[in-house]
Design a protein around this motif. Structure first.
Motif, mmCIF file in Angstrom:
data_model
loop_
_atom_site.group_PDB
_atom_site.id
_atom_site.type_symbol
_atom_site.label_atom_id
_atom_site.label_comp_id
_atom_site.label_asym_id
_atom_site.label_seq_id
_atom_site.Cartn_x
_atom_site.Cartn_y
_atom_site.Cartn_z
ATOM 1 N N LEU A 159 4.742 13.686 -12.062
ATOM 2 C CA LEU A 159 5.416 13.588 -13.365
ATOM 3 C C LEU A 159 4.515 13.997 -14.522
ATOM 4 N N ARG A 160 3.301 13.457 -14.560
ATOM 5 C CA ARG A 160 2.278 13.811 -15.548
ATOM 6 C C ARG A 160 2.664 13.553 -17.001
ATOM 7 N N THR A 161 3.521 12.582 -17.275
ATOM 8 C CA THR A 161 3.795 12.209 -18.666
ATOM 9 C C THR A 161 3.332 10.771 -18.874
ATOM 10 N N THR A 162 2.899 10.462 -20.063
ATOM 11 C CA THR A 162 2.294 9.167 -20.346
ATOM 12 C C THR A 162 3.290 8.022 -20.196
ATOM 13 N N VAL A 163 4.511 8.211 -20.656
ATOM 14 C CA VAL A 163 5.512 7.142 -20.592
ATOM 15 C C VAL A 163 5.869 6.827 -19.143
ATOM 16 N N ASP A 164 6.042 7.855 -18.337
ATOM 17 C CA ASP A 164 6.382 7.639 -16.926
ATOM 18 C C ASP A 164 5.234 6.994 -16.166
ATOM 19 N N ILE A 165 4.021 7.422 -16.437
ATOM 20 C CA ILE A 165 2.859 6.861 -15.744
ATOM 21 C C ILE A 165 2.667 5.401 -16.127
ATOM 22 N N THR A 166 2.901 5.070 -17.394
ATOM 23 C CA THR A 166 2.796 3.678 -17.830
ATOM 24 C C THR A 166 3.800 2.807 -17.105
ATOM 25 N N THR A 167 5.014 3.291 -16.951
ATOM 26 C CA THR A 167 6.037 2.545 -16.214
ATOM 27 C C THR A 167 5.640 2.370 -14.756
ATOM 28 N N LEU A 168 5.111 3.411 -14.151
ATOM 29 C CA LEU A 168 4.691 3.329 -12.750
ATOM 30 C C LEU A 168 3.532 2.352 -12.575
ATOM 31 N N VAL A 169 2.609 2.332 -13.528
ATOM 32 C CA VAL A 169 1.491 1.385 -13.461
ATOM 33 C C VAL A 169 2.009 -0.045 -13.572
ATOM 34 N N LEU A 203 0.837 -1.204 0.000
ATOM 35 C CA LEU A 203 0.000 0.000 0.000
ATOM 36 C C LEU A 203 0.870 1.252 0.000
ATOM 37 N N GLY A 204 1.950 1.233 0.762
ATOM 38 C CA GLY A 204 2.878 2.368 0.771
ATOM 39 C C GLY A 204 3.507 2.592 -0.591
ATOM 40 N N LEU A 205 3.905 1.511 -1.248
ATOM 41 C CA LEU A 205 4.479 1.638 -2.582
ATOM 42 C C LEU A 205 3.459 2.194 -3.567
ATOM 43 N N LEU A 206 2.219 1.719 -3.489
ATOM 44 C CA LEU A 206 1.183 2.228 -4.399
ATOM 45 C C LEU A 206 0.914 3.716 -4.167
ATOM 46 N N LEU A 207 0.920 4.137 -2.919
ATOM 47 C CA LEU A 207 0.747 5.568 -2.641
ATOM 48 C C LEU A 207 1.913 6.388 -3.179
ATOM 49 N N ILE A 208 3.114 5.870 -3.042
ATOM 50 C CA ILE A 208 4.281 6.569 -3.581
ATOM 51 C C ILE A 208 4.212 6.626 -5.107
ATOM 52 N N LEU A 209 3.782 5.527 -5.736
ATOM 53 C CA LEU A 209 3.649 5.528 -7.188
ATOM 54 C C LEU A 209 2.576 6.503 -7.658
ATOM 55 N N ILE A 210 1.465 6.600 -6.925
ATOM 56 C CA ILE A 210 0.423 7.566 -7.271
ATOM 57 C C ILE A 210 0.951 8.990 -7.139
ATOM 58 N N GLY A 211 1.691 9.236 -6.061
ATOM 59 C CA GLY A 211 2.278 10.559 -5.885
ATOM 60 C C GLY A 211 3.273 10.902 -6.982
ATOM 61 N N CYS A 212 4.073 9.931 -7.383
ATOM 62 C CA CYS A 212 5.021 10.168 -8.480
ATOM 63 C C CYS A 212 4.291 10.404 -9.797
ATOM 64 N N ALA A 213 3.230 9.637 -10.039
ATOM 65 C CA ALA A 213 2.463 9.812 -11.283
ATOM 66 C C ALA A 213 1.808 11.191 -11.326
ATOM 67 N N LEU A 214 1.319 11.664 -10.179
ATOM 68 C CA LEU A 214 0.696 12.988 -10.148
ATOM 69 C C LEU A 214 1.720 14.097 -10.367
#
Length: 110
Positions: free
Chosen positions: A56-66, A43-54
């Protein structure tokens, strides 16, 4: 506004990861430590990934985070299950702390 939400998500994810690390040191046996290592850590990792995705806001980075999040959700519980089962079979689990022992072959079931 998105940067503030991202910072909050990253902070909460870091707190959950810290709580998981503290629980690894404080809990008495292997099975409870594994629970502490998998549940809040994911859950902590998912929250960190959501924070990073918010932030960064680029499609390539968000795809990698997902992809990172999906692979963690798929592999961490399975790995914890296999380690827990192997530890139980090896006698590393404390039976006095178990409420229900479904892996015990000595019990007769109706």
């Amino acid at each position: 506004m998105l940067d503030v939400i991202a910072a909050i998500c990253i902070f909460l994810g870091a707190l959950l990861s810290l709580a998981a690390g503290v629980a690894l040191v404080r809990f008495p046996d292997l099975l409870t430590r594994m629970h502490a290592a998998t549940k809040p850590q994911i859950l902590g990792l998912l929250l960190i990934l959501i924070g990073c995705a918010l932030s960064l806001r680029t499609t390539v980075d968000i795809t990698t985070l997902v992809l990172v999040g999906v692979f963690q959700l798929a592999t961490a519980p399975v790995a914890a299950y296999m380690v827990g089962r192997a530890a139980y079979r090896d006698g590393q689990a404390r039976s006095d702390l178990l409420i229900l022992d479904e892996l015990n072959d000595k019990d007769e079931r109706p």
